[in-house]
Design a protein around this motif. Sequence first.
Motif, PDB file in Angstrom:
ATOM      1  N   GLU A  66      14.780   4.562   8.426  1.00  0.00           N
ATOM      2  CA  GLU A  66      14.903   3.703   7.236  1.00  0.00           C
ATOM      3  C   GLU A  66      16.123   2.785   7.349  1.00  0.00           C
ATOM      4  O   GLU A  66      16.072   1.630   6.924  1.00  0.00           O
ATOM      5  CB  GLU A  66      14.969   4.559   5.969  1.00  0.00           C
ATOM      6  CG  GLU A  66      13.598   5.088   5.536  1.00  0.00           C
ATOM      7  CD  GLU A  66      12.648   3.988   5.057  1.00  0.00           C
ATOM      8  OE1 GLU A  66      13.109   2.860   4.812  1.00  0.00           O
ATOM      9  OE2 GLU A  66      11.435   4.243   4.926  1.00  0.00           O
ATOM     10  N   TYR A  69      15.218   0.065   9.766  1.00  0.00           N
ATOM     11  CA  TYR A  69      14.279  -0.889   9.162  1.00  0.00           C
ATOM     12  C   TYR A  69      15.031  -1.918   8.314  1.00  0.00           C
ATOM     13  O   TYR A  69      14.811  -3.133   8.441  1.00  0.00           O
ATOM     14  CB  TYR A  69      13.246  -0.155   8.313  1.00  0.00           C
ATOM     15  CG  TYR A  69      12.473  -1.081   7.395  1.00  0.00           C
ATOM     16  CD1 TYR A  69      11.459  -1.894   7.891  1.00  0.00           C
ATOM     17  CD2 TYR A  69      12.781  -1.160   6.032  1.00  0.00           C
ATOM     18  CE1 TYR A  69      10.761  -2.762   7.066  1.00  0.00           C
ATOM     19  CE2 TYR A  69      12.084  -2.027   5.194  1.00  0.00           C
ATOM     20  CZ  TYR A  69      11.083  -2.826   5.713  1.00  0.00           C
ATOM     21  OH  TYR A  69      10.408  -3.689   4.899  1.00  0.00           O
ATOM     22  N   ARG A 102       6.628 -13.833   5.595  1.00  0.00           N
ATOM     23  CA  ARG A 102       7.517 -14.095   4.441  1.00  0.00           C
ATOM     24  C   ARG A 102       8.447 -15.262   4.741  1.00  0.00           C
ATOM     25  O   ARG A 102       8.703 -16.109   3.885  1.00  0.00           O
ATOM     26  CB  ARG A 102       8.319 -12.835   4.089  1.00  0.00           C
ATOM     27  CG  ARG A 102       7.508 -11.739   3.419  1.00  0.00           C
ATOM     28  CD  ARG A 102       8.408 -10.695   2.784  1.00  0.00           C
ATOM     29  NE  ARG A 102       9.250 -10.000   3.753  1.00  0.00           N
ATOM     30  CZ  ARG A 102       8.925  -8.847   4.356  1.00  0.00           C
ATOM     31  NH1 ARG A 102       7.766  -8.268   4.087  1.00  0.00           N
ATOM     32  NH2 ARG A 102       9.745  -8.290   5.206  1.00  0.00           N
ATOM     33  N   ARG A 107       9.451 -16.640   1.143  1.00  0.00           N
ATOM     34  CA  ARG A 107       9.693 -15.518   0.238  1.00  0.00           C
ATOM     35  C   ARG A 107      10.339 -14.342   0.991  1.00  0.00           C
ATOM     36  O   ARG A 107      10.089 -13.182   0.677  1.00  0.00           O
ATOM     37  CB  ARG A 107       8.411 -15.088  -0.476  1.00  0.00           C
ATOM     38  CG  ARG A 107       7.218 -14.927   0.424  1.00  0.00           C
ATOM     39  CD  ARG A 107       5.945 -14.595  -0.337  1.00  0.00           C
ATOM     40  NE  ARG A 107       4.881 -14.289   0.609  1.00  0.00           N
ATOM     41  CZ  ARG A 107       4.642 -13.081   1.089  1.00  0.00           C
ATOM     42  NH1 ARG A 107       5.359 -12.056   0.702  1.00  0.00           N
ATOM     43  NH2 ARG A 107       3.674 -12.876   1.971  1.00  0.00           N
ATOM     44  N   ARG A 115      16.494   2.862   2.211  1.00  0.00           N
ATOM     45  CA  ARG A 115      15.668   3.376   1.129  1.00  0.00           C
ATOM     46  C   ARG A 115      16.294   4.643   0.527  1.00  0.00           C
ATOM     47  O   ARG A 115      16.595   5.592   1.251  1.00  0.00           O
ATOM     48  CB  ARG A 115      14.266   3.726   1.617  1.00  0.00           C
ATOM     49  CG  ARG A 115      13.428   4.404   0.507  1.00  0.00           C
ATOM     50  CD  ARG A 115      12.116   4.900   1.001  1.00  0.00           C
ATOM     51  NE  ARG A 115      11.252   3.820   1.442  1.00  0.00           N
ATOM     52  CZ  ARG A 115      10.616   2.984   0.614  1.00  0.00           C
ATOM     53  NH1 ARG A 115      10.751   3.120  -0.690  1.00  0.00           N
ATOM     54  NH2 ARG A 115       9.866   2.029   1.081  1.00  0.00           N
ATOM     55  N   ASP A 139      12.741   2.836  -5.209  1.00  0.00           N
ATOM     56  CA  ASP A 139      12.352   1.527  -4.700  1.00  0.00           C
ATOM     57  C   ASP A 139      13.430   0.980  -3.778  1.00  0.00           C
ATOM     58  O   ASP A 139      14.624   1.238  -3.961  1.00  0.00           O
ATOM     59  CB  ASP A 139      12.152   0.578  -5.888  1.00  0.00           C
ATOM     60  CG  ASP A 139      11.341  -0.644  -5.506  1.00  0.00           C
ATOM     61  OD1 ASP A 139      10.857  -0.692  -4.351  1.00  0.00           O
ATOM     62  OD2 ASP A 139      11.192  -1.520  -6.361  1.00  0.00           O
ATOM     63  N   LEU A 140      12.988   0.238  -2.800  1.00  0.00           N
ATOM     64  CA  LEU A 140      13.889  -0.445  -1.891  1.00  0.00           C
ATOM     65  C   LEU A 140      14.569  -1.570  -2.672  1.00  0.00           C
ATOM     66  O   LEU A 140      13.899  -2.382  -3.299  1.00  0.00           O
ATOM     67  CB  LEU A 140      13.045  -1.038  -0.751  1.00  0.00           C
ATOM     68  CG  LEU A 140      13.607  -1.200   0.639  1.00  0.00           C
ATOM     69  CD1 LEU A 140      14.152   0.109   1.183  1.00  0.00           C
ATOM     70  CD2 LEU A 140      12.503  -1.726   1.546  1.00  0.00           C
ATOM     71  N   ILE A 142      16.035  -5.023  -3.005  1.00  0.00           N
ATOM     72  CA  ILE A 142      15.962  -6.253  -2.215  1.00  0.00           C
ATOM     73  C   ILE A 142      16.505  -7.424  -3.006  1.00  0.00           C
ATOM     74  O   ILE A 142      16.600  -7.391  -4.224  1.00  0.00           O
ATOM     75  CB  ILE A 142      14.516  -6.553  -1.754  1.00  0.00           C
ATOM     76  CG1 ILE A 142      13.595  -6.800  -2.960  1.00  0.00           C
ATOM     77  CG2 ILE A 142      13.978  -5.443  -0.887  1.00  0.00           C
ATOM     78  CD1 ILE A 142      12.218  -7.314  -2.575  1.00  0.00           C
ATOM     79  N   PRO A 146      12.390  -8.583  -6.555  1.00  0.00           N
ATOM     80  CA  PRO A 146      10.937  -8.741  -6.396  1.00  0.00           C
ATOM     81  C   PRO A 146      10.289  -9.246  -7.683  1.00  0.00           C
ATOM     82  O   PRO A 146      10.767  -8.976  -8.785  1.00  0.00           O
ATOM     83  CB  PRO A 146      10.457  -7.330  -6.071  1.00  0.00           C
ATOM     84  CG  PRO A 146      11.520  -6.434  -6.618  1.00  0.00           C
ATOM     85  CD  PRO A 146      12.798  -7.182  -6.523  1.00  0.00           C
ATOM     86  N   ASP A 148       6.904  -8.618  -8.410  1.00  0.00           N
ATOM     87  CA  ASP A 148       5.578  -8.005  -8.285  1.00  0.00           C
ATOM     88  C   ASP A 148       4.866  -8.035  -9.627  1.00  0.00           C
ATOM     89  O   ASP A 148       5.445  -7.716 -10.659  1.00  0.00           O
ATOM     90  CB  ASP A 148       5.704  -6.548  -7.826  1.00  0.00           C
ATOM     91  CG  ASP A 148       6.309  -6.474  -6.447  1.00  0.00           C
ATOM     92  OD1 ASP A 148       6.121  -7.437  -5.686  1.00  0.00           O
ATOM     93  OD2 ASP A 148       6.972  -5.468  -6.144  1.00  0.00           O
ATOM     94  N   GLU A 152       5.023  -0.690  -8.973  1.00  0.00           N
ATOM     95  CA  GLU A 152       4.746   0.712  -8.694  1.00  0.00           C
ATOM     96  C   GLU A 152       5.736   1.564  -9.485  1.00  0.00           C
ATOM     97  O   GLU A 152       6.860   1.149  -9.742  1.00  0.00           O
ATOM     98  CB  GLU A 152       4.901   0.980  -7.201  1.00  0.00           C
ATOM     99  CG  GLU A 152       3.787   0.356  -6.395  1.00  0.00           C
ATOM    100  CD  GLU A 152       3.909   0.677  -4.920  1.00  0.00           C
ATOM    101  OE1 GLU A 152       4.098   1.860  -4.595  1.00  0.00           O
ATOM    102  OE2 GLU A 152       3.840  -0.261  -4.116  1.00  0.00           O
ATOM    103  N   TRP A 154       8.495   4.035 -10.035  1.00  0.00           N
ATOM    104  CA  TRP A 154       9.612   4.626  -9.259  1.00  0.00           C
ATOM    105  C   TRP A 154      10.450   5.487 -10.181  1.00  0.00           C
ATOM    106  O   TRP A 154      10.558   5.150 -11.346  1.00  0.00           O
ATOM    107  CB  TRP A 154      10.485   3.533  -8.638  1.00  0.00           C
ATOM    108  CG  TRP A 154       9.766   2.742  -7.594  1.00  0.00           C
ATOM    109  CD1 TRP A 154       9.281   1.493  -7.737  1.00  0.00           C
ATOM    110  CD2 TRP A 154       9.462   3.145  -6.255  1.00  0.00           C
ATOM    111  NE1 TRP A 154       8.678   1.071  -6.592  1.00  0.00           N
ATOM    112  CE2 TRP A 154       8.773   2.080  -5.660  1.00  0.00           C
ATOM    113  CE3 TRP A 154       9.692   4.305  -5.507  1.00  0.00           C
ATOM    114  CZ2 TRP A 154       8.309   2.122  -4.351  1.00  0.00           C
ATOM    115  CZ3 TRP A 154       9.250   4.349  -4.209  1.00  0.00           C
ATOM    116  CH2 TRP A 154       8.559   3.270  -3.638  1.00  0.00           C
TER     117      TRP A 154
END
Lengths: 239, 764
Positions: A66, A69, A102, A107, A115, A139-140, A142, A146, A148, A152, A154
Amino acid sequence: MNSCGTSHTGGLTASLALVMLVPLMVSGCGDADPTPVPTADVRWAQSAPAGSLEEDPWVRAVRAGELAYSVAVNSSNFTDPSMVGTWREDHLHWFASTAARRLDEGRAFVVLGPRPFTPLAVEVEESGTKAMVVGCADDLAILPAPVDEYEEPWPQAFEFRLEQGDGGQRRITGVGGLSEPYTLSTGEELTDEYCASVEIPHGVFDPPPDPAAFEDLRGSDLVAPPSPSPTFAVEVPDR
Amino acid sequence: MDLGVLERSPEAGDVEAVDGLVAGYVARAERFGARAVAVRAAGDGLVGVSAGAWALALGERSVRLAAGLDDAAGGCRQVAQVLAGYGAALRGVQVRVGVARHEVDTARVRAVAARARYAAAVAAGGGAGVPWSWTDVPAFPVVGSAVGELRVWRAAVEDAAAGVRAFEGCCVEREELDRSTAGALVGVEVMAVYAPGTGVDAVVDVPLVQALAAAGAGVVSAGQRRVMAQWFVATTEQVSNHPGDAQALAALGGFLEAWGDDAEVMGAVFAAVGGARVVRLVTMLGEQMVGGGADRDQVLAAAGQGLRSGLAVASSTWSTSAAAAFAADMVRAASSANGTLSAIGFVFADPQGARMSEAFTVAMADLLDAIERGNGGPWRDGPGSPGHALDTAGSLSLDGGGAYDAAARVFETLGAYPQAARDWLTGEGVDWSDLDQSFPLDRLTYWFHDRNWAMGASDGLAGIGALWAGMQAEPGNLTVNQQVAAINTQILYALSTNRSLVPGQVSAQGAENLATAIAGQLPGLVEVGFESGFSEREIRLQRHDVTVPYLEEPISTARISRDWLRPVLTAAAGEVEGRLVLHGAALDYQTRVLTGITNGPSSAAEGLSALVAVWGGIDGASYSAAEVKQYLQDEQTRAALDAGRHVVDAGLAVSRIGPLTSIGVDAGLDALQKLGETALTGGPLPAGATHSSVPHTVGSLEEFFSAHVTEYRRLGLWDRSSGHAGDVSSQPADDVARELVSDYDDIVGAMRSSASDDVREGAS
């Protein structure tokens, strides 16, 4: 995604040879030098993750993966040994592909820290070469934040699937919300609701990554691992 | 008297099988005869108009061929005759053998009985019995009182002996019959072809005759096939080199007409012709097209179709390597001259009527894949190229997918072989039961993301859409569905940013095929895609198991972001053909859900939410498509007027309830009403006598949901399991309805929000 070859829309200029070898590269054709993958320092909000599970080699692989990443996203470089050594190859391609898209679509985001995850159990298969680390993830984080349409829930009950290769390296093969119900050793069900009461340490990179660094980058500038099938042969028998 | 002879079986043999053989040979004779007529007609026409030495030679060839066919027909008739005689004689032998055996058996019974009575009489008279065989004269003095028994015995033994003699006669007769039949068969020329070098002795029994007939089921020998293939090659050369030669074309057409469905002949013929000649011939035929519905165009098109059908039949006989070699031969020829690639497109352009085999299709897909990805771009001809002209009989129509983009047609065909299509994209040998399985994405990415399928250059996604639609899930097949889910994840990701996926660039057929692909995965998409979705950065697995309202078991579906589905759904909904497919699939889904609420296992609340999702998703995408088209039109208008003064807000024209919803509401009311009637009366009520609380019409979506909640509650169906957020069981129906309408609006919004923005960005 993007191709470095010249486009031919007419007939084939060269006739097909006996055996046609077609090298395919996913990337590597950007002129810009790749951003080097920096060494990342993580500053933890309260305390760093601790506990006996943190010593488990499978959990350590999850942490390393993680971290790698997040750093890879921030440097647009998915070829660093830290990345290659912790994720199965298909994930490297997937991450690189989505990140390149992206960048092309304006984006791109930077990841503010690894994470947030609290491991709660490790299930190793009998063979000893495959394992699942389950726990609670958040949640990550960022930047830009986001947008979205469907958020989702979390934190989530989460699982990491890993495998150990012939060289002994443990790599992540799959990540996601818990795919099947899981009962912890305490007898409690590991659910999203359960995770709401679990402490999940959050850490951020110091210094923080700057999303402005992506402004001049295109998908073709991203450093991706070579294609999984770099060469294949098509036999065209001669008469 | 030698009774041992009775152990022979001169009656052996299956007379009905012989009758079957006779019928088979009669049919073959007719077939040969018909072909001889067709080929002779083609040849006669040729010789009659004799236009040079080559025509004469061709005419001679077809005369020879026709004569050969006549010979074959005659041979088959002779075989039929011989076998018919054989069958009749065998039937006679069998009857006589039966009579003889019966005679011997009954005589034996009588003789043995008489012997027993005679022995008893001898014993009664004080004589000593001596054991004796029933066929032999007793070896003791005749007792006077038993003379009568002895007479009976003697008569019986004589009868038995006569029976045995008759039996022996049958044996001889059978041997004669077999020998003469074999001789007669060997005398027939066609039989010598079936079993060259077979001696008389080898043909003496029925099973062997059968085996030989089976071996000859290909009807013609390898030698004869070679002759035909050579003729065909010569004729194709003639047609290719002298495209104006109507006779040669007619001969070719006649031949394909006569033999096109014979797999072995076609296999041999096309093996001799080779892929390169097929490409050349198709190109030549197509180049002769003049357009405007000319008669000659129809003839050329018919010849092309005959060739394509024959090739389809031939390809069904090819091994993988033979198919690969043929495909390579075609590709090599097509790469040598412009326009010839469309010949490959032509060959694959009729998967309904003339479908190339799986092995051939996969081999061609492999080659085109290697070439395009090797070159880094599409390899295709344009509209009006020879293959396109031939495929459309000169009309150059763009409907149904043009032959000029060969890859599109090959993929359309590949979609007709679902498992081959899936494995072509993912590779074989993946254990799909593993949730974290993966497969190399470069092939899928090129064809679904990078490749331009826009109208004009290609067919507006018709071919690639057919590939995707064809490989969709098989209900109940878990492994396949897991593989399909993983493929759908990647295709939706790849396709969503394909530059040709813009309303206006997608053909009607393309939209319909995309809609069919979406319809094939609709139950899963309602859960992940319409109702919710993953954020792209969280997608690290390729499928997701979800619960569908009307199913007991979870199903595998694509793990996707709504951002990926939206442009694909919008493109599918952008044409009326696509919308019809989507509406049909949604109504089917709705029926299952509503039935599931009544009969289980659907929860009423979850079922209504699913309706909200499917209506909202498809309606939202339909709005988007309309808006995008409106926007593009406005752009054109603006450019034409050179002023940006007339910007239509397409959203204003959109009513609150979308097209699918209005259909769905009607169907839903109908279903609910029936449900209410059934629950009240145990059966449907007569018209006009309903006591259901469901109104016949509803003025708004809110009323619709409110009526449902009220009715479900009244029937005790409301939310048997608590899947919905909050304690809906005690919530006022109107509140629930308002929530559902709000969900509907959200989903419509999610599906329409940025689709037009994408176009604006792309267009600017």
